[in-house]
Design a protein around this motif. Sequence first.
Motif, PDB file in Angstrom:
ATOM      1  N   VAL A  98       9.840  -4.864  12.846  1.00  0.00           N
ATOM      2  CA  VAL A  98      10.721  -3.892  12.194  1.00  0.00           C
ATOM      3  C   VAL A  98      10.401  -3.815  10.702  1.00  0.00           C
ATOM      4  CG1 VAL A  98      13.114  -3.343  11.605  1.00  0.00           C
ATOM      5  CG2 VAL A  98      12.557  -4.188  13.895  1.00  0.00           C
ATOM      6  N   ILE A  99      10.205  -4.963  10.082  1.00  0.00           N
ATOM      7  CA  ILE A  99       9.877  -5.003   8.657  1.00  0.00           C
ATOM      8  C   ILE A  99       8.536  -4.311   8.410  1.00  0.00           C
ATOM      9  CG2 ILE A  99       9.281  -6.546   6.749  1.00  0.00           C
ATOM     10  CD1 ILE A  99      11.281  -8.584   8.072  1.00  0.00           C
ATOM     11  N   ALA A 100       7.559  -4.612   9.256  1.00  0.00           N
ATOM     12  CA  ALA A 100       6.227  -4.022   9.088  1.00  0.00           C
ATOM     13  C   ALA A 100       6.258  -2.509   9.310  1.00  0.00           C
ATOM     14  CB  ALA A 100       5.238  -4.682  10.038  1.00  0.00           C
ATOM     15  N   ILE A 101       6.964  -2.062  10.344  1.00  0.00           N
ATOM     16  CA  ILE A 101       7.024  -0.623  10.634  1.00  0.00           C
ATOM     17  C   ILE A 101       7.782   0.116   9.537  1.00  0.00           C
ATOM     18  CG2 ILE A 101       7.990   1.106  12.196  1.00  0.00           C
ATOM     19  CD1 ILE A 101       5.433  -0.122  13.233  1.00  0.00           C
ATOM     20  N   ALA A 102       8.861  -0.448   9.031  1.00  0.00           N
ATOM     21  CA  ALA A 102       9.586   0.190   7.928  1.00  0.00           C
ATOM     22  C   ALA A 102       8.664   0.396   6.731  1.00  0.00           C
ATOM     23  CB  ALA A 102      10.793  -0.653   7.534  1.00  0.00           C
ATOM     24  N   THR A 103       7.805  -0.588   6.503  1.00  0.00           N
ATOM     25  CA  THR A 103       6.856  -0.488   5.396  1.00  0.00           C
ATOM     26  C   THR A 103       5.852   0.639   5.625  1.00  0.00           C
ATOM     27  OG1 THR A 103       7.073  -2.856   4.949  1.00  0.00           O
ATOM     28  CG2 THR A 103       5.147  -1.745   4.043  1.00  0.00           C
ATOM     29  N   THR A 104       5.335   0.744   6.837  1.00  0.00           N
ATOM     30  CA  THR A 104       4.343   1.793   7.108  1.00  0.00           C
ATOM     31  C   THR A 104       4.965   3.188   7.078  1.00  0.00           C
ATOM     32  OG1 THR A 104       4.592   1.726   9.544  1.00  0.00           O
ATOM     33  CG2 THR A 104       3.007   0.199   8.546  1.00  0.00           C
ATOM     34  N   ILE A 105       6.241   3.282   7.433  1.00  0.00           N
ATOM     35  CA  ILE A 105       6.920   4.585   7.345  1.00  0.00           C
ATOM     36  C   ILE A 105       6.891   5.080   5.906  1.00  0.00           C
ATOM     37  CG2 ILE A 105       9.147   5.767   7.498  1.00  0.00           C
ATOM     38  CD1 ILE A 105       9.803   4.015   9.922  1.00  0.00           C
ATOM     39  N   VAL A 106       7.238   4.190   4.979  1.00  0.00           N
ATOM     40  CA  VAL A 106       7.296   4.568   3.572  1.00  0.00           C
ATOM     41  C   VAL A 106       5.894   4.759   2.987  1.00  0.00           C
ATOM     42  CG1 VAL A 106       7.953   3.764   1.268  1.00  0.00           C
ATOM     43  CG2 VAL A 106       9.528   3.477   3.191  1.00  0.00           C
ATOM     44  N   GLU A 107       5.008   3.811   3.271  1.00  0.00           N
ATOM     45  CA  GLU A 107       3.706   3.798   2.611  1.00  0.00           C
ATOM     46  C   GLU A 107       2.760   4.889   3.105  1.00  0.00           C
ATOM     47  OE1 GLU A 107       2.960   2.030   0.102  1.00  0.00           O
ATOM     48  OE2 GLU A 107       4.551   0.537   0.059  1.00  0.00           O
ATOM     49  N   SER A 108       2.720   5.141   4.408  1.00  0.00           N
ATOM     50  CA  SER A 108       1.691   6.029   4.955  1.00  0.00           C
ATOM     51  C   SER A 108       2.199   7.011   5.989  1.00  0.00           C
ATOM     52  CB  SER A 108       0.582   5.184   5.589  1.00  0.00           C
ATOM     53  OG  SER A 108       1.085   4.502   6.747  1.00  0.00           O
ATOM     54  N   SER A 109       3.499   7.040   6.215  1.00  0.00           N
ATOM     55  CA  SER A 109       4.065   7.840   7.304  1.00  0.00           C
ATOM     56  C   SER A 109       3.437   7.445   8.636  1.00  0.00           C
ATOM     57  CB  SER A 109       3.873   9.339   7.046  1.00  0.00           C
ATOM     58  OG  SER A 109       4.507   9.732   5.856  1.00  0.00           O
ATOM     59  N   GLY A 123      -5.169   2.603   4.328  1.00  0.00           N
ATOM     60  CA  GLY A 123      -4.610   2.101   5.572  1.00  0.00           C
ATOM     61  C   GLY A 123      -3.132   2.351   5.782  1.00  0.00           C
ATOM     62  N   LEU A 124      -2.604   1.740   6.822  1.00  0.00           N
ATOM     63  CA  LEU A 124      -1.209   1.887   7.209  1.00  0.00           C
ATOM     64  C   LEU A 124      -0.265   1.386   6.131  1.00  0.00           C
ATOM     65  CD1 LEU A 124      -1.535   0.712  10.911  1.00  0.00           C
ATOM     66  CD2 LEU A 124      -0.582   2.909  10.202  1.00  0.00           C
ATOM     67  N   PHE A 125      -0.632   0.273   5.487  1.00  0.00           N
ATOM     68  CA  PHE A 125       0.235  -0.350   4.492  1.00  0.00           C
ATOM     69  C   PHE A 125      -0.169   0.042   3.079  1.00  0.00           C
ATOM     70  CE2 PHE A 125       0.396  -2.989   8.254  1.00  0.00           C
ATOM     71  CZ  PHE A 125       1.740  -3.310   8.380  1.00  0.00           C
ATOM     72  N   GLN A 126      -1.180   0.927   2.951  1.00  0.00           N
ATOM     73  CA  GLN A 126      -1.689   1.334   1.637  1.00  0.00           C
ATOM     74  C   GLN A 126      -1.972   0.108   0.768  1.00  0.00           C
ATOM     75  OE1 GLN A 126      -2.300   4.927   0.300  1.00  0.00           O
ATOM     76  NE2 GLN A 126      -2.881   4.425   2.396  1.00  0.00           N
ATOM     77  N   GLN A 184      14.736   3.308   5.811  1.00  0.00           N
ATOM     78  CA  GLN A 184      13.962   3.499   7.040  1.00  0.00           C
ATOM     79  C   GLN A 184      14.158   2.366   8.052  1.00  0.00           C
ATOM     80  OE1 GLN A 184      12.644   6.369   7.267  1.00  0.00           O
ATOM     81  NE2 GLN A 184      12.874   6.904   5.098  1.00  0.00           N
ATOM     82  N   ALA A 185      14.973   1.362   7.714  1.00  0.00           N
ATOM     83  CA  ALA A 185      15.110   0.180   8.573  1.00  0.00           C
ATOM     84  C   ALA A 185      15.648   0.520   9.962  1.00  0.00           C
ATOM     85  CB  ALA A 185      16.003  -0.858   7.899  1.00  0.00           C
TER      86      ALA A 185
END
Length: 464
Positions: A98-109, A123-126, A184-185
């Motif tokens: 959940v933490i990782a996906i929330a980050t990718t939502i913000v960083e790279s959609s 990348g996903l996490f920019q 986005q959590a």
Amino acid sequence: MRKTPFGTTAAAVITALGLSTYPAMAAEPEPTVSLNAAYQLAACDSNGTTSTDAALATQLNSTLKAKMRGYMSAYRVSCARMVIKAVRDRGLAPRAAVIAIATTIVESSIQNISEEVDHDSLGLFQQRASWGTRTQRLNPTWATNAFLDKMIRLYPGDRWKTAPVGEVCQAVQVSAYPDLYQVQAADAQIIVDTVSAALSKPDFSGDGKADVIARNASTKDLHLYLGNGSGGFKAGTGDVVGNNWGAFDIIFSPGDFSGDGKADVIARNSATKDLHLYLGNGSGGFKAGTGDVVGNNWGAFDTIFSPGDFNGDGKSDVIARNSATKDLHLYLGNGSGGFKAGTGDVVGNNWGAFDTIFSPGDFNGDGKADVIVRNSATKDLHLYLGNGSGGFKAGTGDEIGNNWGAFDVIFSPGDFNGDGKADVIVRNSATKDLHLYAGNGSGGFKSGTGAAIGNNWGAFDTVF
């Protein structure tokens, strides 16, 4: 900030178009990533997307609430799937995903961006160049593990499990705009729950589509029937994948029980009553030398099945009904092909009124595994909703089907028709035909469902 060919900033163009944008970060830049802009992208899964990815995208587009609502695609689901799988393979709790996906939502959609949209982030996490090489940062598995490594360093003693999701994201990413993550959590949780449920389904061939295995009553051989992803079977399917499984009185699939990402099979020996684990090879068969004992003397149980992950730890579990007390017991999988020590707690009292008990995984769309039963007297189906932490929701057990007495086999392959919702397959006791009852994703069945998908399956004494 990167300039457009016209000399204006990308953010200015995006703002002028009325699209969403995020300002650049300080220590770890926030990419100016628009949901509507086209970027150079790298594949997340080297095998590409699957029909299940596309179906889950459709499902998620109607359930998400924030930034990604209406923007999920098969590609974005495949990226989320690779992140979630990396977390599961590492043995971490779903909250890490959940933490990782929330980050990718913000960083790279949730896109594996292969061009340097902002500074040298990729990348996903920019992740900046200081994180690793270009190849490493564009590898979703490597990038996820790099993110998790820093998260664990910053939150020793598993403190990330209780800290707010947004706080943890910010601590790892060091954004100049820390408030973006927590928003986005909730959606990240929905994505993790939905995709994780799909990962637990019995895909034995590795093509992303749910399959069915049947044991011939005469030869006792196992036959694999490959699902076509749209509610039927592939032509010419039904090959033998196991010879003479006559020693077993209960056979079922827990999905991936060993943590290698491949669907497995568990069987109980009718003489010793021991449970044996047969590891799937991910291409329609079993690994050589497999079949180790994973449970001794399970003879006290008259029903054994798997709901997938029933307690929310990302690992497949097993539920068994005691033949004397009729209580349900939950045995927690350890994610590596066995059970957690001290497991086997009672999760349901006196389920003796039911002649069929099985799990479709998540049947009502809340991301938690459920259980369906058939009443032996009325033959009605009842749905018991899992609470996601190893039990059932209060007041659950509503009737979802009237008089299913015509069927001698009832089970669920998960999502069999590719719409992202769990389904149920039955065999008519008179015709021996298989019928598919498509789930509606909210705890019931689609109107007009129940079409025959297989003729005369009477040669089989076990179908799952």
